[in-house]
Design a protein around this motif. Sequence first.
Motif, PDB file in Angstrom:
ATOM      1  N   GLY A   1       3.169   1.887   6.757  1.00  0.00           N
ATOM      2  CA  GLY A   1       2.874   1.379   5.389  1.00  0.00           C
ATOM      3  C   GLY A   1       3.648  -0.149   5.177  1.00  0.00           C
ATOM      4  O   GLY A   1       4.422  -0.285   5.854  1.00  0.00           O
ATOM      5  N   ASN A   2       3.152  -0.652   4.031  1.00  0.00           N
ATOM      6  CA  ASN A   2       3.695  -1.922   3.386  1.00  0.00           C
ATOM      7  C   ASN A   2       4.254  -1.651   2.270  1.00  0.00           C
ATOM      8  O   ASN A   2       3.376  -1.734   0.979  1.00  0.00           O
ATOM      9  CB  ASN A   2       2.819  -3.107   3.584  1.00  0.00           C
TER      10      ASN A   2
ATOM     11  N   GLN B   1       2.426  -5.046  11.369  1.00  0.00           N
ATOM     12  CA  GLN B   1       1.895  -4.384  12.218  1.00  0.00           C
ATOM     13  C   GLN B   1       1.994  -5.148  13.596  1.00  0.00           C
ATOM     14  O   GLN B   1       2.740  -4.356  14.682  1.00  0.00           O
ATOM     15  CB  GLN B   1       0.475  -3.923  11.995  1.00  0.00           C
TER      16      GLN B   1
ATOM     17  N   ASP C   1       0.794  -1.297   0.068  1.00  0.00           N
ATOM     18  CA  ASP C   1       0.010  -0.014   0.026  1.00  0.00           C
ATOM     19  C   ASP C   1       0.936   1.322   0.021  1.00  0.00           C
ATOM     20  O   ASP C   1       0.462   2.296   0.288  1.00  0.00           O
ATOM     21  CB  ASP C   1      -0.774  -0.099   1.057  1.00  0.00           C
TER      22      ASP C   1
ATOM     23  N   GLY D   1      -1.364  -3.165  -4.222  1.00  0.00           N
ATOM     24  CA  GLY D   1      -1.662  -4.234  -3.752  1.00  0.00           C
ATOM     25  C   GLY D   1      -1.700  -5.685  -4.481  1.00  0.00           C
ATOM     26  O   GLY D   1      -1.646  -6.701  -4.273  1.00  0.00           O
TER      27      GLY D   1
ATOM     28  N   SER E   1      -0.680 -10.055   5.410  1.00  0.00           N
ATOM     29  CA  SER E   1       0.548  -9.504   5.567  1.00  0.00           C
ATOM     30  C   SER E   1       0.572  -8.108   6.443  1.00  0.00           C
ATOM     31  O   SER E   1       1.470  -7.696   7.324  1.00  0.00           O
ATOM     32  CB  SER E   1       1.164  -9.140   4.249  1.00  0.00           C
ATOM     33  N   ALA E   2      -0.330  -7.375   6.239  1.00  0.00           N
ATOM     34  CA  ALA E   2      -0.510  -6.023   6.838  1.00  0.00           C
ATOM     35  C   ALA E   2      -0.738  -6.218   8.433  1.00  0.00           C
ATOM     36  O   ALA E   2       0.066  -5.534   9.089  1.00  0.00           O
ATOM     37  CB  ALA E   2      -1.660  -5.112   6.360  1.00  0.00           C
ATOM     38  N   GLN E   3      -1.496  -6.883   8.876  1.00  0.00           N
ATOM     39  CA  GLN E   3      -1.592  -7.189  10.205  1.00  0.00           C
ATOM     40  C   GLN E   3      -0.434  -7.683  10.923  1.00  0.00           C
ATOM     41  O   GLN E   3      -0.087  -7.403  11.939  1.00  0.00           O
ATOM     42  CB  GLN E   3      -2.964  -8.163  10.373  1.00  0.00           C
TER      43      GLN E   3
ATOM     44  N   ASN F   1       2.270 -15.455   9.401  1.00  0.00           N
ATOM     45  CA  ASN F   1       1.898 -14.837   8.244  1.00  0.00           C
ATOM     46  C   ASN F   1       1.345 -15.635   7.252  1.00  0.00           C
ATOM     47  O   ASN F   1       2.088 -16.731   6.613  1.00  0.00           O
ATOM     48  CB  ASN F   1       2.997 -14.040   7.619  1.00  0.00           C
TER      49      ASN F   1
ATOM     50  N   SER G   1       3.539   7.177   4.836  1.00  0.00           N
ATOM     51  CA  SER G   1       3.647   6.221   3.662  1.00  0.00           C
ATOM     52  C   SER G   1       2.574   6.866   2.655  1.00  0.00           C
ATOM     53  O   SER G   1       2.050   7.937   2.701  1.00  0.00           O
ATOM     54  CB  SER G   1       2.999   4.754   4.067  1.00  0.00           C
TER      55      SER G   1
END
Length: 619
Positions: free
Chosen positions: A87-88, A494, A78, A236, A489-491, A452, A217
């Motif tokens: 951000g990722n 984090q 993102d 994404g 992945s995002a969670q 993950n 980000s």
Amino acid sequence: MRIFKNLNKCAIKRAAPALMAMAVTVAAMPLASLAEPAHGIAMYGEPALAEGFSSLPYANPDAPKGGTIRLAEPGGFDSLKPWVLKGNAAWGVGVHVAESLMLRSIDEPFTLYGLLAESVETDPERTWVEFTLRPEARFSDGSPVTVEDVMWSYETLGTLGHPRYLATWSKVEKMEQTGERSLRFTFKEQDRELAMLMGMRPILKKAQWEDTDFTQSGLEPPIGSGAYLIDRVDPGRSISFRRDPDYWGKDLPVNRGLHNFDEIRYDYFGDANAMSEAFRAGEVTIWRELSAQKWDSEYDFPLVIEGKVVKSEIGHDRPSGIMGLVMNSRNPVFADWRVRQAMIEAFNFQFINNTLNGGRDPRITSYFSNSDLAMQPGPAEGRVKELLEPFADDLPPGTLEGYALPEGSENALDRRGLRSALKLLEEAGWTVQNGALKNAEGRPFAFEILLNQSGSAMRTASETQQIVDIYVEALRNLGITATVTLLDSAQYVQRTNTYDFDMTWYERALSLSPGNEQMLYWGHDGVTLPGSRNWMGMNSPAAEAMIDAMLDAGTPEGFTSAVRALDRVLTAGRYVIPVSFSPISRLAHSADLHYPENTPLYGDWPGFMPEVWWQEAKK
């Protein structure tokens, strides 16, 4: 199949001139030095490539330009800003778009050659370093790369950027412009690696970012000076990079034979299974196979049979690094080394490796195993012992005496390992009560294993899940309840950035020249500072002292002793349950994709693929 069975001997042979130069230099003076501006700089001794070299030894200067390589990545993205914590970020932006003052050769332990900088200079003690920019260096919009851009980039990254930049910047006493195209960094403390690290930071265009909140980000394409431009972005899902036909540095010796593809595309998939299927269907053109068992048994799909996909094995001489399940010692459950050792005893590596990998790959025995930097078997001796003895009272058992992982069993139930685990748990205050392991207050031993769902760089999600499933069953025999949680992945990013986990999958690649980054991995700041790589939460004065000794070492021998001592502290700290590693990379790829025969010391390492690969034109 292209197989490089003698890479170790070849790499040593290629490194011999550099090692000889190192020995001569060290013998002649207490510290290696650069008396005047030079084209490159090595951690010890002189660069292997003399000024005026034509190309890097692992590049093919005659490689054809053109074509496309399509790569697969797990999860999504993102952000197009890999230099901040938020951000990722999409993979590849920091690799293909931004450049640094110097370029690292992956055919030498730690040597840099001029990229944006035409020269580097430092004093014998390396208390300062000075760089002079190339007059022709340009950003992709045609504007010159200036000293002002460099100074802004260093200060901004060092104060507002990702935490990985902060520690090094804190060691800079002053940064000053010394000429129209030159600048100097003066350091606060003795640290021989700082002169090297100052050449490796990304240089950004000040005018693009100075009036924005740099910590945020975003999807604004950065203006870089690198060989590629961001072409198409589907947030994404995919990102494409297009080779810049006006790239300012295409004729530099360090770039000859590099950046050969017209397009580099990364497609994102939900998990490794989807990535693998896309490769088998021809939608992805190269694939790193992480399972030796699958490599031997599952590569009979149509594209292989038709000769459109080939298999290559690429050896390397780098350390194994560490990979496995990490225990977060911030959680009181894992604060006791005896509990952590019990968790290691309960992990039946031999059975897991045989079941899931055919027993093909060896186990990681320490953080720097597979290299000369690895701790030696048995008690510490010589300089290693001298470095560790001042901390003897606070070191876990085995650090000085010698530490080895349990052997495990060929059977699913490792009775010896479970007995050892129960004994350690009892010593730590945990006993089996009515079938459940509990402490004196009656609290059950229960924890969460965070995974993950997109997998990792070295293990697919299904492989880590299989490993964990076998392990969870073994823990039940001890009365321990382990709950597995899968996150996107995002969670996952984090939660791991904030250390909100009990146990999780952990991977840290380590080089032949560990340095300041080791403090980011294992330093005490990471106990509370978000975004560090100290996921285990270790706070070890001994480890930090060993890192300081590495950074202050004036000879290769002193450096090796310090790393071996650090390896003992890390391994005997019992923070990670190690799994296997592969001494080779297994790459399946389109038959029209090629790489040079002369593979580098580090093998399949950042800077190798896709940088030195090329595509043969279709007939």
